[in-house]
Scaffold this motif. Structure first.
Motif, mmCIF file in Angstrom:
data_model
loop_
_atom_site.group_PDB
_atom_site.id
_atom_site.type_symbol
_atom_site.label_atom_id
_atom_site.label_comp_id
_atom_site.label_asym_id
_atom_site.label_seq_id
_atom_site.Cartn_x
_atom_site.Cartn_y
_atom_site.Cartn_z
ATOM 1 N N LEU A 388 0.836 -1.218 0.000
ATOM 2 C CA LEU A 388 0.000 0.000 0.000
ATOM 3 C C LEU A 388 0.866 1.261 0.000
ATOM 4 C CD1 LEU A 388 -3.022 0.837 0.173
ATOM 5 C CD2 LEU A 388 -2.700 1.018 2.643
ATOM 6 N N ALA A 389 1.988 1.205 0.730
ATOM 7 C CA ALA A 389 2.900 2.347 0.788
ATOM 8 C C ALA A 389 3.496 2.660 -0.585
ATOM 9 C CB ALA A 389 4.014 2.071 1.789
ATOM 10 N N ILE A 390 3.563 1.658 -1.449
ATOM 11 C CA ILE A 390 4.081 1.856 -2.813
ATOM 12 C C ILE A 390 2.970 2.309 -3.760
ATOM 13 C CG2 ILE A 390 5.142 0.702 -4.796
ATOM 14 C CD1 ILE A 390 6.451 -1.227 -2.771
ATOM 15 N N VAL A 391 1.803 1.694 -3.621
ATOM 16 C CA VAL A 391 0.701 1.925 -4.576
ATOM 17 C C VAL A 391 0.101 3.325 -4.444
ATOM 18 C CG1 VAL A 391 -1.632 1.208 -5.216
ATOM 19 C CG2 VAL A 391 0.138 -0.516 -4.790
ATOM 20 N N VAL A 392 -0.102 3.807 -3.202
ATOM 21 C CA VAL A 392 -0.784 5.095 -2.980
ATOM 22 C C VAL A 392 -0.076 6.253 -3.701
ATOM 23 C CG1 VAL A 392 -1.398 6.815 -1.228
ATOM 24 C CG2 VAL A 392 -1.900 4.393 -0.833
ATOM 25 N N PRO A 393 1.256 6.437 -3.533
ATOM 26 C CA PRO A 393 1.913 7.541 -4.263
ATOM 27 C C PRO A 393 1.955 7.332 -5.771
ATOM 28 C CG PRO A 393 3.506 6.335 -2.920
ATOM 29 C CD PRO A 393 2.191 5.770 -2.616
ATOM 30 N N MET A 394 1.847 6.080 -6.223
ATOM 31 C CA MET A 394 1.848 5.812 -7.665
ATOM 32 C C MET A 394 0.636 6.442 -8.335
ATOM 33 S SD MET A 394 4.617 4.270 -8.456
ATOM 34 C CE MET A 394 4.230 3.690 -10.097
ATOM 35 N N PHE A 395 -0.509 6.432 -7.643
ATOM 36 C CA PHE A 395 -1.713 7.069 -8.196
ATOM 37 C C PHE A 395 -1.491 8.569 -8.362
ATOM 38 C CE2 PHE A 395 -3.942 3.259 -6.475
ATOM 39 C CZ PHE A 395 -4.523 2.840 -7.660
ATOM 40 N N THR A 396 -0.796 9.170 -7.395
ATOM 41 C CA THR A 396 -0.510 10.617 -7.460
ATOM 42 C C THR A 396 0.395 10.915 -8.672
ATOM 43 O OG1 THR A 396 -0.606 10.719 -5.049
ATOM 44 C CG2 THR A 396 0.409 12.584 -6.177
ATOM 45 N N ILE A 397 1.387 10.056 -8.875
ATOM 46 C CA ILE A 397 2.309 10.245 -10.006
ATOM 47 C C ILE A 397 1.576 10.093 -11.330
ATOM 48 C CG2 ILE A 397 4.301 9.212 -11.189
ATOM 49 C CD1 ILE A 397 5.406 8.509 -8.393
ATOM 50 N N PHE A 398 0.705 9.111 -11.449
ATOM 51 C CA PHE A 398 -0.064 8.915 -12.692
ATOM 52 C C PHE A 398 -0.954 10.117 -12.993
ATOM 53 C CE2 PHE A 398 0.179 4.091 -11.893
ATOM 54 C CZ PHE A 398 1.332 3.984 -12.631
ATOM 55 N N ASN A 399 -1.557 10.670 -11.926
ATOM 56 C CA ASN A 399 -2.416 11.846 -12.123
ATOM 57 C C ASN A 399 -1.585 13.045 -12.575
ATOM 58 O OD1 ASN A 399 -4.748 10.519 -11.362
ATOM 59 N ND2 ASN A 399 -4.484 11.000 -9.170
ATOM 60 N N THR A 400 -0.347 13.155 -12.023
ATOM 61 C CA THR A 400 0.536 14.257 -12.413
ATOM 62 C C THR A 400 0.944 14.147 -13.868
ATOM 63 O OG1 THR A 400 1.415 14.311 -10.162
ATOM 64 C CG2 THR A 400 2.711 15.417 -11.877
ATOM 65 N N ILE A 401 1.246 12.923 -14.319
ATOM 66 C CA ILE A 401 1.632 12.679 -15.702
ATOM 67 C C ILE A 401 0.506 13.003 -16.661
ATOM 68 C CG2 ILE A 401 2.341 10.902 -17.379
ATOM 69 C CD1 ILE A 401 3.809 9.505 -15.060
ATOM 70 N N GLN A 402 -0.718 12.610 -16.267
ATOM 71 C CA GLN A 402 -1.873 12.854 -17.135
ATOM 72 C C GLN A 402 -2.214 14.354 -17.173
ATOM 73 O OE1 GLN A 402 -4.919 10.322 -15.566
ATOM 74 N NE2 GLN A 402 -4.065 8.456 -16.483
#
Length: 402
Positions: A388-402
């Motif tokens: 979970l500690a890895i997945v949660v910030p990944m969503f933030t990064i994907f939103n930033t990229i989009q």
């Protein structure tokens, strides 16, 4: 088996020298005679410190030992002499250690020793309990019955121990698997994602920051952590094998949730089975108590049995000191008290052992049934938290990229 430097002469008078393995000089002479040689002199080779065999626990597998006892009882009951029975079983047993011991015992039997005194010299295989019961069987002339009872005793002890081991194996295995998975994630997976998070310079949730901090600390102090683990293990061993501190470990185990009651039942089953078997084979009651103290494997129970023995020596009741301690269940005390009054203490102890062995079997099944889902949840929570500690910030990064 010892080796001998020998000197022998053949029929033509020629001298032969060599080294041969044999249980004794008499056996060596017999072997050489079969080869057409007459032994002149022999000297046993001294064992170096590196060639000596070191045993941890009993080197003979319980199954091999139980089979040996049952076969021995059948041979004696069939009219085969003890010497011949020892020879037959020594030739066919699959255990190399037992085979070697039986070869030496056979030599001593042929030289006039009793079976119990010959077995006593091989204490790494034959326990004091075994030797004392054997001695009682020799005195009463019921060797076949004694061997059969010994087989039953070791068989029941083995089954109870295996049940307890099976209950403890599952949490230990899950714990080790969890440790390896967590270590892999913290030392290999987390550092990889940490670099990714740094590149995007995104704000990390608290759980991610905490896991990364733990990962960094572990990576920088891995040798220190390993040293601490080894040190703790050594300290535990020192405490465990020190009699003055071991009693606190025994007490702590007894008071542990879930496993404490199971361990107590296993101890009571071992004590009652051992004490009852010794009395059933006509071993004196004080000697039986001393042997039970040594074999039970728990200092708290041993202390209670020591007090019971002292009470008996002063002419008081065997069960009186047991009533004052929580470790011995009231059911066992009542059954022993009835056995004392009616002269059937061995019978009552065996019945108590049957009851508690069945209790251990039931309790281990219940323990495993309760523990399995708990361990699965534990593993899921630990690993899930890291993931979970890895997945949660990944969503933030994907939103930033989009």
């Amino acid at each position: 088996m010892p080796q001998f430097n020998y000197e022998a002469r053949d029929r033509r008078g020629k001298i032969h020298k060599g080294v041969l393995e044999a249980a004794s000089k008499q056996v060596l002479a017999t072997k050489l005679k079969e080869s057409g040689l007459r032994l002149l002199q022999a000297e046993q080779k001294k064992e170096s410190i590196w060639s000596k065999e070191i045993y941890i626990g009993n080197p003979v597998k319980p199954i091999d030992f139980i089979v040996f006892l049952r076969q021995f009882a059948i041979l004696i009951r069939s009219g085969v002499s003890i010497v011949e029975g020892t020879s037959i079983l020594g030739a066919q047993t699959e255990s190399k250690v037992l085979k070697k011991a039986l070869a030496q015992i056979e030599v001593e039997l042929r030289e006039g020793s009793s079976l119990s005194s010959a077995c006593k010299k091989h204490s790494h295989i034959f326990s004091p309990l075994f030797v004392n019961m054997l001695m009682a069987g020799e005195t009463s002339g019921t060797m076949d019955t004694t061997l059969e009872r010994l087989a039953d005793y070791y068989d029941k002890q083995y089954r109870t121990r295996k049940k307890l081991q099976s209950a403890l194996t599952y949490p230990i295995v899950i714990g080790i698997i969890t440790l390896f998975i967590v270590t892999f994630l913290l030392t290999y997976v987390i550092p990889t994602f940490e670099d990714l998070f740094v590149q995007f310079d995104s704000e990390l949730p608290f759980i991610t920051s905490a896991i990364i901090a733990i990962s960094d600390w572990l990576m920088n102090n891995i040798l220190f952590v390993l040293l601490i683990i080894v040190l703790l293990f050594v300290i535990f061993l020192l405490i465990f094998y020190n009699k003055s501190t071991r009693i606190y470990i025994d007490y702590a185990i007894m008071k542990m949730p879930l496993i404490g009651k199971l361990y107590q039942k296993a101890l009571i089953a071992r004590f009652t089975r051992t004490f009852g078997s010794l009395l059933e084979n006509s071993v004196p009651i004080l000697e039986s108590l001393i042997l039970s103290e040594r074999i039970v494997g728990n200092l708290i129970v041993s202390d209670v049995l020591q007090k019971a023995r002292r009470s008996l020596e002063t002419g008081n009741s065997l069960t009186e000191p047991m009533k004052k301690h929580w470790i011995i269940p009231p059911l066992v005390i009542q059954m022993m008290a009835i056995g004392e009054k009616t002269g059937s203490l061995d019978y009552m102890l065996q019945k108590a052992a049957d009851f508690y062995e069945a209790e251990v079997e039931t309790a281990t099944d219940q323990f495993k049934a309760m523990l399995e889902p708990m361990m699965i949840v534990f593993l899921a929570v630990i690993v899930g938290t890291i993931v979970l500690a890895i997945v949660v910030p990944m969503f933030t990064i994907f939103n930033t990229i989009q």
